[in-house]
Design a protein around this motif. Structure first.
Motif, PDB file in Angstrom:
ATOM      1  N   GLY A   1      16.634   6.029  19.469  1.00  0.00           N
ATOM      2  CA  GLY A   1      15.509   5.169  19.145  1.00  0.00           C
ATOM      3  C   GLY A   1      14.442   5.823  18.283  1.00  0.00           C
ATOM      4  N   GLY A   2      14.857   6.659  17.335  1.00  0.00           N
ATOM      5  CA  GLY A   2      13.903   7.281  16.428  1.00  0.00           C
ATOM      6  C   GLY A   2      13.404   8.641  16.883  1.00  0.00           C
ATOM      7  N   TYR A   3      13.674   9.026  18.117  1.00  0.00           N
ATOM      8  CA  TYR A   3      13.289  10.350  18.600  1.00  0.00           C
ATOM      9  C   TYR A   3      14.314  11.386  18.144  1.00  0.00           C
ATOM     10  N   GLU A   4      13.858  12.624  18.033  1.00  0.00           N
ATOM     11  CA  GLU A   4      14.749  13.687  17.567  1.00  0.00           C
ATOM     12  C   GLU A   4      15.824  14.008  18.592  1.00  0.00           C
ATOM     13  N   ASP A   5      15.493  13.850  19.870  1.00  0.00           N
ATOM     14  CA  ASP A   5      16.425  14.200  20.948  1.00  0.00           C
ATOM     15  C   ASP A   5      16.301  13.167  22.058  1.00  0.00           C
ATOM     16  N   PHE A   6      17.368  13.029  22.835  1.00  0.00           N
ATOM     17  CA  PHE A   6      17.298  12.177  24.014  1.00  0.00           C
ATOM     18  C   PHE A   6      16.244  12.698  24.992  1.00  0.00           C
ATOM     19  N   MET A   7      16.155  14.013  25.159  1.00  0.00           N
ATOM     20  CA  MET A   7      15.206  14.546  26.133  1.00  0.00           C
ATOM     21  C   MET A   7      13.784  14.129  25.790  1.00  0.00           C
ATOM     22  N   LEU A   8      13.408  14.234  24.523  1.00  0.00           N
ATOM     23  CA  LEU A   8      12.049  13.853  24.138  1.00  0.00           C
ATOM     24  C   LEU A   8      11.844  12.354  24.348  1.00  0.00           C
ATOM     25  N   LYS A   9      12.835  11.557  23.980  1.00  0.00           N
ATOM     26  CA  LYS A   9      12.737  10.113  24.201  1.00  0.00           C
ATOM     27  C   LYS A   9      12.519   9.812  25.677  1.00  0.00           C
ATOM     28  N   GLU A  10      13.260  10.493  26.533  1.00  0.00           N
ATOM     29  CA  GLU A  10      13.186  10.207  27.959  1.00  0.00           C
ATOM     30  C   GLU A  10      11.880  10.709  28.571  1.00  0.00           C
ATOM     31  N   ILE A  11      11.328  11.789  28.046  1.00  0.00           N
ATOM     32  CA  ILE A  11       9.998  12.220  28.491  1.00  0.00           C
ATOM     33  C   ILE A  11       8.974  11.123  28.193  1.00  0.00           C
ATOM     34  N   PHE A  12       9.059  10.540  26.994  1.00  0.00           N
ATOM     35  CA  PHE A  12       8.101   9.514  26.602  1.00  0.00           C
ATOM     36  C   PHE A  12       8.401   8.152  27.236  1.00  0.00           C
ATOM     37  N   GLU A  13       9.565   7.989  27.833  1.00  0.00           N
ATOM     38  CA  GLU A  13       9.879   6.750  28.551  1.00  0.00           C
ATOM     39  C   GLU A  13       9.362   6.751  29.984  1.00  0.00           C
ATOM     40  N   GLN A  14       8.758   7.841  30.414  1.00  0.00           N
ATOM     41  CA  GLN A  14       8.362   7.954  31.812  1.00  0.00           C
ATOM     42  C   GLN A  14       7.353   6.895  32.266  1.00  0.00           C
ATOM     43  N   PRO A  15       6.336   6.551  31.468  1.00  0.00           N
ATOM     44  CA  PRO A  15       5.444   5.487  31.942  1.00  0.00           C
ATOM     45  C   PRO A  15       6.188   4.187  32.268  1.00  0.00           C
ATOM     46  N   LYS A  16       7.122   3.803  31.401  1.00  0.00           N
ATOM     47  CA  LYS A  16       7.897   2.589  31.652  1.00  0.00           C
ATOM     48  C   LYS A  16       8.768   2.737  32.893  1.00  0.00           C
ATOM     49  N   ALA A  17       9.438   3.894  33.019  1.00  0.00           N
ATOM     50  CA  ALA A  17      10.306   4.120  34.177  1.00  0.00           C
ATOM     51  C   ALA A  17       9.507   4.069  35.480  1.00  0.00           C
ATOM     52  N   LEU A  18       8.309   4.632  35.465  1.00  0.00           N
ATOM     53  CA  LEU A  18       7.470   4.620  36.660  1.00  0.00           C
ATOM     54  C   LEU A  18       7.026   3.200  37.001  1.00  0.00           C
ATOM     55  N   ARG A  19       6.625   2.455  35.982  1.00  0.00           N
ATOM     56  CA  ARG A  19       6.192   1.076  36.246  1.00  0.00           C
ATOM     57  C   ARG A  19       7.338   0.243  36.822  1.00  0.00           C
ATOM     58  N   GLU A  20       8.538   0.412  36.258  1.00  0.00           N
ATOM     59  CA  GLU A  20       9.682  -0.359  36.745  1.00  0.00           C
ATOM     60  C   GLU A  20      10.049   0.028  38.173  1.00  0.00           C
ATOM     61  N   THR A  21       9.931   1.312  38.496  1.00  0.00           N
ATOM     62  CA  THR A  21      10.265   1.776  39.839  1.00  0.00           C
ATOM     63  C   THR A  21       9.254   1.275  40.868  1.00  0.00           C
ATOM     64  N   LEU A  22       7.996   1.155  40.470  1.00  0.00           N
ATOM     65  CA  LEU A  22       6.936   0.717  41.393  1.00  0.00           C
ATOM     66  C   LEU A  22       6.797  -0.796  41.458  1.00  0.00           C
TER      67      LEU A  22
END
Length: 608
Positions: A246-267
């Motif tokens: 999705g435009g990020y250089e690495d999956f790891m960086l993308k997934e670090i920046f996806e954390q707000p969404k992941a947290l909201r979905e989990t809560l």
């Protein structure tokens, strides 16, 4: 570990296989290969190293055919060589198989088959299975696979093709994941969902002991007795875009920046209209939860660190004793577990072999077992009494980031639910804690929006060969996770200790060349942590502190400060972990490391 893809349908199989294997690279591997039924022959191409080597080989000498199997291998039995790479063929060269898992009785079978005249060329346990199927084959590949798997001890996910049945794939599993993507006039066998998402979101999940018969038009599933059973079919909620960079250089960086969404979905949806914490998947009344006398948490790696956070929260809020065990130790140490024990098994993939063994051990002793996992339909969801899902979406990078923080979020809700049921917190306290927990995604978002100084900090430590991570209270598991992230993606040695333990040995390691990372956020042990910082500075250490915005005093004690917003001490683990993820990421990138596929590691550890 390892990746399996099998295809049968109207298209050229090799392209589908390579595309699927590319999306399984995150699982970890050191060789790759494909076998395709091609013009009455079994075309086999295998290469050591990255998938690019295999792609180059088939580009130079195209493999034509509409049915085949492919594999990325993570070496267990035998070194990563071309002979040991999958797929493996039988003596006739008419049968080929791929396999994930470990066959524990392979040596016995190898001796038996060699005595019967089979020429086994590799060091692997997998090739033995190919020859065993050959020995049992009498024109019916499905029957031969069923008979062969009945003789196997250990874990396996197997896909097989045979020249006598050019459109047929036969797949079987035990203790190793295997799914089937259900297409229109084509079907795809795979070890994980991303391999099939380009073609379909309808997925059949194989269960232990089942054998699938897969043709372009039909999939039938048989149980261990040979009886046909209805497969479990699900529709995957996320699409291929979620498994791309999705435009990020690495999956790891993308997934670090996806954390707000992941947290909201989990809560999301965890508080009802009456203000009470909702966790219906526990299927336990307040009276049953109040009767719990002890909680065990079993997990591995990053999930273990999430469990350590949960221990602190459950004990503080629900006032029930908690033990956290590494899964591989829990299963062998004869733990004191009974019907008044709640066992929480944390596994991102839902397929972690040691954690699954711990689940079985606990249930045999009468305990109630709940799983925290990110993968719908994974094995742990069928073996536990209930499942608490983290809604983080697919995590492709081997180093866990968003699944770690999502696990902590889910476990925080569990701790509040226990406190509510046991009446160890007043309703107003539960409401206040929930209100703050609900703001944590925004806190993480703020950290990520103001993280530009972390890369500058990382530049000063790329040449380090060893490092020390320290913390107290909630800072201890955060320090442990920070050290794990640094070592697994940058290959810099890192140790984590409770800061008070430093004088009991680790202080001997302190030199100006050993950076010390300290979790020094505001809390009741803050002054003690500052004293520990002064102790390492007195011995020449350079200090990187994770600290709370507004703490100007910390600037005089640390060369670098990684800031997080003010949060209560109990909820500080998620925000404090994020700067350490980014620090490890930038150091690894500056050292030229592959952050998505660290050496020797696999995303899903499905063997003991």
């Amino acid at each position: 570990m390892c990746g399996i893809v099998g295809y049968t349908g109207p298209r050229q199989a090799c392209g589908v296989l390579l595309g699927g294997l590319t999306r399984l690279e995150y699982r970890g591997y050191d060789s790759a290969g494909v076998a395709v039924v091609s013009d009455g022959e079994m075309a086999l191409v295998r290469r050591v190293g990255k998938l690019e080597n295999l792609k180059a080989a088939v580009a130079g000498d195209p493999v034509v055919g509409t049915a085949g199997i492919g594999h990325t291998r993570w070496a267990t039995h035998g070194a990563p060589t071309e002979d040991n790479a999958h797929p493996h063929r039988d003596c006739s060269g008419r049968l080929a198989i791929v396999h994930n898992g470990i066959i524990e009785n392979f040596a016995e079978l190898r001796t038996e088959l060699a005595a019967a005249g089979h020429a086994i060329r590799s060091e692997t346990d997998t090739e033995v299975v190919a020859h065993l199927i050959e020995a049992l084959y009498e024109g019916d590949l499905v029957a031969a696979v069923q008979k062969a798997t009945a003789r196997l001890h250990g874990s396996y996910a197997i896909a097989a093709v045979h020249l006598d049945h050019p459109d047929l794939l036969v797949a079987a599993r035990k203790d190793s994941p295997l799914i089937i993507g259900l297409g229109d006039g084509e079907n795809i066998v795979a070890s994980d969902i991303p391999a099939v998402l380009e073609h379909t979101r309808r997925v059949a999940v194989l269960h232990d002991g089942q054998v699938a018969v897969v043709t372009p038009e039909r999939v039938t599933v048989h149980d261990a007795s040979g009886a046909e059973v209805e497969p479990e079919v699900m529709v995957v909620e996320w699409d291929l875009d979620a498994a791309e960079k999705g435009g990020y250089e690495d999956f790891m960086l993308k997934e670090i920046f996806e954390q707000p969404k992941a947290l909201r979905e989990t809560l999301r949806g965890r508080v009802g209209e009456d203000g009470r914490i909702q966790m219906s998947e526990l299927q336990m009344s307040d009276e049953e939860l109040a009767a719990i006398e002890r909680v065990f948490i079993v997990a591995c790696g990053t999930s273990y660190h999430a469990g350590l956070v949960a221990k602190l929260l459950i004990e503080q809020w629900a006032r029930v004793p908690v033990e956290v065990d590494v899964s591989s130790e829990f299963r062998y140490r004869d733990p004191i577990v009974d019907r008044n024990t709640l066992v929480v098994a944390i596994t991102q993939s839902g397929e972690t072999a040691d954690t699954l063994a711990g689940v079985r051990e606990a249930r045999e002793r009468g305990a109630r077992v709940f799983a925290v996992t990110n993968v719908v339909g994974s094995r742990v969801t069928r073996e536990a009494d209930g499942v608490i899902y983290t809604h983080a979406g697919p995590e492709i990078g081997v180093a866990a980031t968003k699944t770690f923080t999502a696990q902590i979020a889910a476990l925080s809700v569990l701790a509040l639910r226990l406190a509510q049921a046991r009446a160890t917190l007043e309703p107003e306290q539960v409401a206040s804690l929930w209100a703050e927990l609900a703001t944590v995604p925004d806190v993480v978002e703020a950290i990520l929006a103001d993280a530009q100084d972390i890369e500058a900090c990382a530049r000063e430590y790329t040449q380090a060969v060893s490092s020390l991570f320290l913390g107290r209270g909630m800072g201890v598991p955060v320090a442990m996770e920070g050290a794990l992230k640094l070592k697994e993606i940058s290959y810099i040695h890192a140790e984590a200790y409770p800061a008070g333990e430093m004088k009991h040995g680790p202080i001997a390691l302190i030199t100006p060349d050993v950076p010390v990372v300290v979790v020094a956020t505001q809390g009741h042990t803050y002054e003690k942590v500052v004293s520990n910082i002064q102790e390492v500075r007195a011995r020449g250490a350079r200090v990187i502190a994770v600290a709370t915005y507004g703490d100007e005093a910390i600037r005089s004690y640390a060369e670098h400060v990684l800031w997080i917003p003010q949060v209560s001490e109990a909820l500080s683990a998620i925000p404090a972990a994020v700067p350490l993820q980014l620090l490890a990421y930038h150091i690894a990138k500056l050292r030229g490391c592959n952050v998505d596929q660290p050496r020797n590691l696999a995303k899903s550890v499905t063997v003991e």
